[in-house]
Design a protein around this motif. Sequence first.
Motif, mmCIF file in Angstrom:
data_model
loop_
_atom_site.group_PDB
_atom_site.id
_atom_site.type_symbol
_atom_site.label_atom_id
_atom_site.label_comp_id
_atom_site.label_asym_id
_atom_site.label_seq_id
_atom_site.Cartn_x
_atom_site.Cartn_y
_atom_site.Cartn_z
ATOM 1 N N LYS A 1 0.621 -1.138 0.148
ATOM 2 C CA LYS A 1 -0.074 0.011 -0.037
ATOM 3 C C LYS A 1 1.080 1.302 -0.055
ATOM 4 C CE LYS A 1 -3.491 2.454 2.859
ATOM 5 N NZ LYS A 1 -4.229 2.263 4.154
ATOM 6 N N ASP A 2 1.903 1.388 0.728
ATOM 7 C CA ASP A 2 2.773 2.334 0.947
ATOM 8 C C ASP A 2 3.592 2.584 -0.746
ATOM 9 O OD1 ASP A 2 2.155 2.958 3.296
ATOM 10 O OD2 ASP A 2 3.698 1.917 4.179
ATOM 11 N N LEU A 3 4.028 1.406 -1.148
ATOM 12 C CA LEU A 3 4.762 1.460 -2.302
ATOM 13 C C LEU A 3 3.618 2.061 -3.334
ATOM 14 C CD1 LEU A 3 6.674 -1.872 -2.694
ATOM 15 C CD2 LEU A 3 7.420 0.548 -3.066
ATOM 16 N N MET A 4 2.358 1.581 -3.307
ATOM 17 C CA MET A 4 1.631 2.209 -4.468
ATOM 18 C C MET A 4 1.218 3.664 -4.048
ATOM 19 S SD MET A 4 -1.192 -0.744 -5.114
ATOM 20 C CE MET A 4 -1.913 -0.718 -3.340
ATOM 21 N N VAL A 5 1.344 3.933 -3.116
ATOM 22 C CA VAL A 5 1.078 5.502 -2.699
ATOM 23 C C VAL A 5 2.220 6.350 -3.335
ATOM 24 C CG1 VAL A 5 1.460 7.320 -0.771
ATOM 25 C CG2 VAL A 5 -0.416 5.224 -0.764
ATOM 26 N N ILE A 6 3.588 5.883 -3.158
ATOM 27 C CA ILE A 6 4.763 6.413 -3.668
ATOM 28 C C ILE A 6 4.616 6.473 -5.133
ATOM 29 C CG2 ILE A 6 7.293 6.166 -3.925
ATOM 30 C CD1 ILE A 6 7.386 4.961 -1.269
ATOM 31 N N ALA A 7 4.288 5.133 -5.772
ATOM 32 C CA ALA A 7 4.000 5.248 -7.227
ATOM 33 C C ALA A 7 3.058 5.959 -7.893
ATOM 34 C CB ALA A 7 3.540 3.720 -7.638
ATOM 35 N N LYS A 8 1.936 6.389 -7.133
ATOM 36 C CA LYS A 8 0.991 7.145 -7.672
ATOM 37 C C LYS A 8 1.436 8.727 -7.525
ATOM 38 C CE LYS A 8 -2.979 4.202 -6.735
ATOM 39 N NZ LYS A 8 -4.118 4.091 -5.627
ATOM 40 N N GLU A 9 1.999 8.924 -6.722
ATOM 41 C CA GLU A 9 2.859 10.141 -6.394
ATOM 42 C C GLU A 9 3.734 10.576 -7.656
ATOM 43 O OE1 GLU A 9 4.788 10.585 -2.789
ATOM 44 O OE2 GLU A 9 2.575 10.850 -1.501
#
Length: 292
Positions: A108-116
Amino acid sequence: MEEMMKTTKAEEETTKTTKAEEELVQAKMHREITKLDDEKLWAEFEPLEIDKIESGEIKPKTLITNRGRFHSPLFRKREPIIVKEMLSVFPNSTYIKWKRRWNPDSVKDLMVIAKERECTSLVLVDANPLGHDEICIVSLLNGAAAYFRVCNHIPREDLPDQANAPKCLLDPYVHMALFTSQAGLGLSRLIQSLFPKAPTNSRTNKPCRKNAALFQYKDGFVFYRHHWLHSEKAAVSEEMPKLTWKEVGPRFQLLFLGVKKVSLVTGNFKLICMPRPSHYCCPQRRLMIPPI
């Protein structure tokens, strides 16, 4: 007070019933989808966003990261090599170092970074205790997660007659060969979603094929090779330059292990089909060159 307690108990029972129903549905799905060539394998994934990449409406961007949890000095050496190769394979990709396990909170944290960073895909690299180099390709557009084992890897510097690609090399033309089975069709779309639409020739309005990424699917293996059209100087000034295909590298095979679905909100994984591997050592398969 008693009414509130009754309401709370009723809500807990409803939650338990809902979870039991979900587990029953998943268990039923596991019984139904046991083969990677099942026609229902990719039915849960929305194809609309992937179509936008193939049409050129969206330019893909990939975030590559490693597991960050090593079991021996050997894995510390292997994992960065695979990361480096994946960065050279997928255009418009970036790397971040990750030191956490692949659990829902971490993903989930990785996806947040990826979306940013406006990424459309994640590539998770793992050198596991069994001695296997594995990658997981996660689409941030529809939640599809495909697992592969990297086999028979030949780094670009070890290739015979390896050619250095020009610095201003165009985005590759992606050629998919033999992706005709049910698993192959879904894999083809997932792999193509990591590559921008190839630029077109201004004269013919057809995809430019000076730089070609070649994928071929057979018996659960995805074969990869990368070539570019090299212009050699003619011996005589009056002659036309000689055009030949040069292999840039790297060269490897991906053993297709299975598919999961990732929640783009919570990072939870839902098992779709992950058959138990019948063997742990990938056989040496002859790497074919599909026509360009």
